[in-house]
Scaffold this motif. Sequence first.
Motif, mmCIF file in Angstrom:
data_model
loop_
_atom_site.group_PDB
_atom_site.id
_atom_site.type_symbol
_atom_site.label_atom_id
_atom_site.label_comp_id
_atom_site.label_asym_id
_atom_site.label_seq_id
_atom_site.Cartn_x
_atom_site.Cartn_y
_atom_site.Cartn_z
ATOM 1 N N ILE A 1 0.867 -1.079 -0.066
ATOM 2 C CA ILE A 1 -0.116 0.274 -0.040
ATOM 3 C C ILE A 1 0.868 1.271 0.013
ATOM 4 O O ILE A 1 0.564 2.181 -0.656
ATOM 5 C CB ILE A 1 -1.047 0.051 1.142
ATOM 6 N N ARG A 2 2.034 1.387 0.672
ATOM 7 C CA ARG A 2 2.806 2.378 0.817
ATOM 8 C C ARG A 2 3.435 2.669 -0.511
ATOM 9 O O ARG A 2 3.599 3.785 -0.953
ATOM 10 C CB ARG A 2 3.840 2.079 1.904
ATOM 11 N N ALA A 3 3.744 1.651 -0.943
ATOM 12 C CA ALA A 3 4.516 1.981 -2.383
ATOM 13 C C ALA A 3 3.620 2.284 -3.579
ATOM 14 O O ALA A 3 3.976 3.129 -4.503
ATOM 15 C CB ALA A 3 5.269 0.661 -2.934
ATOM 16 N N GLN A 4 2.340 1.814 -3.575
ATOM 17 C CA GLN A 4 1.471 2.056 -4.832
ATOM 18 C C GLN A 4 0.488 3.266 -4.439
ATOM 19 O O GLN A 4 0.408 3.757 -5.249
ATOM 20 C CB GLN A 4 0.569 0.970 -4.819
ATOM 21 N N LYS B 1 3.846 6.512 -3.365
ATOM 22 C CA LYS B 1 3.832 6.211 -4.718
ATOM 23 C C LYS B 1 5.070 6.098 -5.367
ATOM 24 O O LYS B 1 5.290 6.542 -6.722
ATOM 25 C CB LYS B 1 2.937 7.350 -5.433
ATOM 26 N N ASP B 2 6.121 5.535 -4.940
ATOM 27 C CA ASP B 2 7.139 5.376 -5.327
ATOM 28 C C ASP B 2 7.483 3.819 -6.399
ATOM 29 O O ASP B 2 8.315 3.777 -7.334
ATOM 30 C CB ASP B 2 8.474 5.114 -4.306
ATOM 31 N N ARG B 3 6.303 3.170 -6.256
ATOM 32 C CA ARG B 3 6.310 2.126 -7.011
ATOM 33 C C ARG B 3 7.278 1.060 -6.815
ATOM 34 O O ARG B 3 7.864 0.272 -7.589
ATOM 35 C CB ARG B 3 6.167 2.422 -8.544
ATOM 36 N N SER B 4 8.095 1.043 -5.743
ATOM 37 C CA SER B 4 9.337 0.307 -5.440
ATOM 38 C C SER B 4 9.106 -0.246 -4.094
ATOM 39 O O SER B 4 9.911 -0.130 -3.016
ATOM 40 C CB SER B 4 10.713 1.129 -5.305
#
Length: 367
Positions: free
Chosen positions: A326-329, A333-336
């Motif tokens: 959830i954090r990344a997406q 929003k770093d997608r990593s």
Amino acid sequence: MGRETFTGDVAFEVRGHLGIITLNRPKALNSLTGLMCESIRVQLEDWADDAAVVQVLIRGAGDRGLCAGGDVASVYREMIELEEQDGGRLLPGGTPGYQAEFAAEAFFASEYAMNHYIARYPKPFIALMDGVVLGGGVGVSAHGSHRIVTERSRIGMPETTIGFSPDVGGTYLLGRAPGELGVHAGLTGVHLSAADAIHLGLADYSMPSESIDAATQALTVQTVEDVLPQFVQEPERSALASADWVNQAYSLGNPVEVVSALEEIGDEVPEAAETARTLRQKSPTMVHVAFRAIRAARGLALEDALSQEYTIAVHALRSHDFREGIRAQLIDKDRSPRWRPESLESVDDRLVEQYFTPVPARQLSFT
């Protein structure tokens, strides 16, 4: 003249003999909250007993789609709080606080109860699956009796991207798709076209998006059986219908073998190579969990598949990967995302088994 019973994040209205549910959070792509799910189920119960309501339709406000899923930003905040309370011990590693109650557990229970009720609704339940229909959006539509897609439909179960597993009865639906296509869709989160959705059994009819308003108006005075022939069209052929490489790879015993086969097939089939790369980007743990869950759901009734999904959700709420996904997406929003474990090959069978182990006082029942 229609009669409107509630307007807010979800609106209910009766026009003629048609009950209309409008998911009304267009800025959030109509993402579901717990209150929305509970309100929908209660209203459906009322309409089931209302002789003036012959059929029900669900649609999304705005022009982007029906629903992008559940509102998981609030879930993320709860997971952060649990990690702080429990000294940072999240799955895998340690046994985090199963005594603590999550608001998200109540949300999942309410959502799954709504999904189950839609599936057994005694009146025609018509779903306009126009535009984006993801995750929870599939749950409020694909269990209906008359499921309509358009040329704008993009349908999928992207849960492994955020460290989760297909839910809302998605494992039940995907498990009944032809061959191994449902496993493929559930593990990769691929967006399905209208033709794909019909081929996989997630939808029934194709209609031009420009006909939606006219069809909705017709449904206020005619039955769905009389209206559909006026507006539906023959869908295009699904590209997945001839994707033999899907069955060849996904029929193997576990995701590690599947990806290895996809990489080998990928020497001649570019789509297989791309799929292998996609799977290696998802949560390794949840790819394993989803693989087992969808296959298991082939032999389960819907209520049992939902109960299995709820058990998985209870554990996922205490996991590293769900929070990190959830954090990344959606948050940073770093997608990593930094998955733990980092690879499909590193996932321990015991960890996967834990997700299927019911937790006392955290079990979903429909009796």
